[in-house]
Design a protein around this motif. Structure first.
Motif, mmCIF file in Angstrom:
data_model
loop_
_atom_site.group_PDB
_atom_site.id
_atom_site.type_symbol
_atom_site.label_atom_id
_atom_site.label_comp_id
_atom_site.label_asym_id
_atom_site.label_seq_id
_atom_site.Cartn_x
_atom_site.Cartn_y
_atom_site.Cartn_z
ATOM 1 N N ALA A 1 39.878 33.579 37.966
ATOM 2 C CA ALA A 1 39.053 34.842 37.676
ATOM 3 C C ALA A 1 39.251 35.251 36.317
ATOM 4 O O ALA A 1 38.103 35.450 35.668
ATOM 5 C CB ALA A 1 39.212 35.574 38.814
ATOM 6 N N ARG A 2 40.440 35.235 35.719
ATOM 7 C CA ARG A 2 40.584 35.765 34.290
ATOM 8 C C ARG A 2 39.953 34.674 33.394
ATOM 9 O O ARG A 2 39.375 34.850 32.193
ATOM 10 C CB ARG A 2 41.948 35.823 33.860
ATOM 11 C CG ARG A 2 42.315 36.948 32.999
ATOM 12 C CD ARG A 2 43.686 37.215 32.802
ATOM 13 N NE ARG A 2 43.874 38.617 32.179
ATOM 14 C CZ ARG A 2 44.929 38.880 31.271
ATOM 15 N NH1 ARG A 2 45.712 38.087 31.354
ATOM 16 N NH2 ARG A 2 44.888 39.994 30.772
ATOM 17 N N MET B 1 34.622 35.797 37.786
ATOM 18 C CA MET B 1 34.569 36.146 39.285
ATOM 19 C C MET B 1 33.873 34.984 40.185
ATOM 20 O O MET B 1 34.229 34.712 41.120
ATOM 21 C CB MET B 1 34.074 37.374 39.575
ATOM 22 C CG MET B 1 34.702 38.792 39.489
ATOM 23 S SD MET B 1 36.521 38.454 40.210
ATOM 24 C CE MET B 1 37.287 39.977 39.496
ATOM 25 N N LEU C 1 35.271 31.911 41.510
ATOM 26 C CA LEU C 1 36.159 32.242 42.912
ATOM 27 C C LEU C 1 35.278 31.672 44.046
ATOM 28 O O LEU C 1 35.693 31.544 45.178
ATOM 29 C CB LEU C 1 36.811 33.501 43.063
ATOM 30 C CG LEU C 1 37.542 34.152 41.999
ATOM 31 C CD1 LEU C 1 37.938 35.689 42.272
ATOM 32 C CD2 LEU C 1 38.823 33.284 41.977
ATOM 33 N N GLU C 2 34.072 31.583 44.067
ATOM 34 C CA GLU C 2 33.167 31.035 45.014
ATOM 35 C C GLU C 2 33.875 29.533 45.628
ATOM 36 O O GLU C 2 34.013 28.791 45.071
ATOM 37 C CB GLU C 2 31.800 30.759 44.547
ATOM 38 C CG GLU C 2 30.646 30.232 45.584
ATOM 39 C CD GLU C 2 30.453 31.382 46.617
ATOM 40 O OE1 GLU C 2 30.444 31.163 47.654
ATOM 41 O OE2 GLU C 2 29.868 32.328 45.842
ATOM 42 N N LEU D 1 38.003 37.817 49.047
ATOM 43 C CA LEU D 1 37.545 37.022 48.129
ATOM 44 C C LEU D 1 36.019 37.172 47.696
ATOM 45 O O LEU D 1 35.580 37.117 46.712
ATOM 46 C CB LEU D 1 38.184 35.881 47.988
ATOM 47 C CG LEU D 1 38.151 34.752 46.774
ATOM 48 C CD1 LEU D 1 39.176 35.597 45.629
ATOM 49 C CD2 LEU D 1 38.749 33.288 47.097
ATOM 50 N N LEU E 1 34.435 39.991 46.317
ATOM 51 C CA LEU E 1 34.464 39.962 44.845
ATOM 52 C C LEU E 1 33.583 38.978 44.273
ATOM 53 O O LEU E 1 32.829 39.553 43.202
ATOM 54 C CB LEU E 1 35.884 39.613 44.227
ATOM 55 C CG LEU E 1 37.150 40.485 44.510
ATOM 56 C CD1 LEU E 1 38.352 39.959 44.090
ATOM 57 C CD2 LEU E 1 37.026 41.869 44.005
ATOM 58 N N VAL E 2 33.259 38.017 44.684
ATOM 59 C CA VAL E 2 32.274 37.008 44.518
ATOM 60 C C VAL E 2 30.970 37.755 44.222
ATOM 61 O O VAL E 2 29.935 37.463 43.534
ATOM 62 C CB VAL E 2 32.400 35.601 45.069
ATOM 63 C CG1 VAL E 2 31.106 34.835 44.745
ATOM 64 C CG2 VAL E 2 33.741 34.985 44.811
ATOM 65 N N ASP F 1 32.617 46.040 43.756
ATOM 66 C CA ASP F 1 33.586 47.030 42.936
ATOM 67 C C ASP F 1 34.969 47.295 43.515
ATOM 68 O O ASP F 1 34.858 46.958 44.866
ATOM 69 C CB ASP F 1 33.078 48.187 42.027
ATOM 70 C CG ASP F 1 32.504 49.083 43.149
ATOM 71 O OD1 ASP F 1 32.900 48.924 44.534
ATOM 72 O OD2 ASP F 1 31.944 50.235 42.731
ATOM 73 N N GLU F 2 35.973 47.771 42.927
ATOM 74 C CA GLU F 2 37.282 48.173 43.527
ATOM 75 C C GLU F 2 36.992 49.016 44.693
ATOM 76 O O GLU F 2 37.704 48.650 45.620
ATOM 77 C CB GLU F 2 38.372 48.409 42.375
ATOM 78 C CG GLU F 2 39.721 48.500 43.089
ATOM 79 C CD GLU F 2 40.620 49.261 41.935
ATOM 80 O OE1 GLU F 2 41.667 49.897 42.494
ATOM 81 O OE2 GLU F 2 40.582 49.277 40.774
ATOM 82 N N ILE G 1 42.858 41.643 40.890
ATOM 83 C CA ILE G 1 42.043 40.747 40.316
ATOM 84 C C ILE G 1 40.785 41.552 39.910
ATOM 85 O O ILE G 1 40.266 41.232 38.878
ATOM 86 C CB ILE G 1 41.615 39.721 41.437
ATOM 87 C CG1 ILE G 1 43.132 38.802 41.713
ATOM 88 C CG2 ILE G 1 40.620 38.771 41.011
ATOM 89 C CD1 ILE G 1 42.811 37.626 42.620
ATOM 90 N N ALA G 2 40.484 42.512 40.651
ATOM 91 C CA ALA G 2 39.102 43.066 40.233
ATOM 92 C C ALA G 2 39.272 43.763 39.079
ATOM 93 O O ALA G 2 38.316 44.121 38.174
ATOM 94 C CB ALA G 2 38.779 44.064 41.496
#
Length: 254
Positions: free
Chosen positions: A88-89, A93, A96-97, A110, A113-114, A118-119, A226-227
């Protein structure tokens, strides 16, 4: 298979049966149909009354899980979380799919996130799932607790029934023995089922629930980091603090 559950159950049964056989010569004197009907049958229907039918029926399947240790490993999850944090970094994001996760809960978080969550939204939704899981498990634990509480009480009811029958037939010596057997064996059966079966099962499942809650909370914490865009190293350090010292050392050396 959880060997502690299997060995513990068989060991307890063996010790009790061995004591009965060594003291009476066989298990025959400890088998009584009226006592069985009162304790097992009476407790079964009384416990059914304590919960909705789907919960009552579901707790039988849940009991089998006390012989199955959790398959989700914290260290494996942490390693995978760190790998995904690196992806992710580096690539964002969307990279990550379709990435493989260690379990469905991890995979759902996960995917959130994709999908751009948001957090706060991520945490709220995953915590809601954890809360719902806790409620389901607590319902099962409540049914098992009812077995633990009601079985000895049914044993006491059987004891009183046996005493009433015995006192009502004092003039007939032949009736005293069977009545006394019901009086004593129902108490034995109630204590046996509560403390040898349902008590340990309830304790084991409560431990597994605590493990699952801790596991899921760590998944949420990892995905939160991660977010935020935290570095994989920082995420590993945060999550690894929940592992035993030896596993922490192994993870750090990897």
């Amino acid at each position: 298979m959880d060997l502690a559950s299997l060995i513990g159950m068989l060991g307890a049964l063996g010790m009790i049966a061995g004591t009965m056989i060594s003291s009476a010569g066989s298990l025959g004197p400890f088998i009584d149909v009226p006592s069985t009907l009162i304790v097992i049958g009476g407790t079964f229907f009384a416990v059914m009354w304590t919960a909705p039918l789907p919960v009552f029926l579901g707790h039988f399947g849940a009991m089998a899980k006390c012989f199955l240790p959790p398959v989700k490993k914290l260290d494996v999850m942490i390693v995978r979380m760190v790998e995904l944090a690196g992806i992710a970094r580096k690539d964002g994001m969307m990279a990550l799919e379709g990435q493989e996760c260690t379990d469905k809960f991890f995979e759902k978080g996960l995917q959130l996130l994709v999908d751009g969550a948001d957090e706060p939204k991520l945490v709220k939704q995953l915590n809601a799932e954890i809360a719902a899981m806790k409620i389901r498990h607590e319902q099962i634990h409540g049914v098992l607790g009812a077995w633990v509480d009601i079985a000895p009480a049914m044993g006491m009811i059987g004891t009183l029934i046996g005493l009433v029958v015995m006192l009502g037939n004092m003039s007939d010596p032949k009736a005293i023995g069977p009545a006394m057997a019901v009086a004593l064996l129902t108490t034995l059966y109630g204590a046996f089922f509560a403390n040898v079966f349902f008590g340990p099962i309830k304790t084991k499942l409560e431990g597994y629930t605590s493990y699952e809650i801790n596991y899921r909370n760590l998944v949420v914490e990892g995905l939160r980091n991660i977010a935020r865009g935290e570095s994989p190293r920082n995420i590993q350090d945060v999550l690894a603090s929940n592992l035993p010292a030896k596993q922490q050392e192994t993870l750090a050396a990897a």
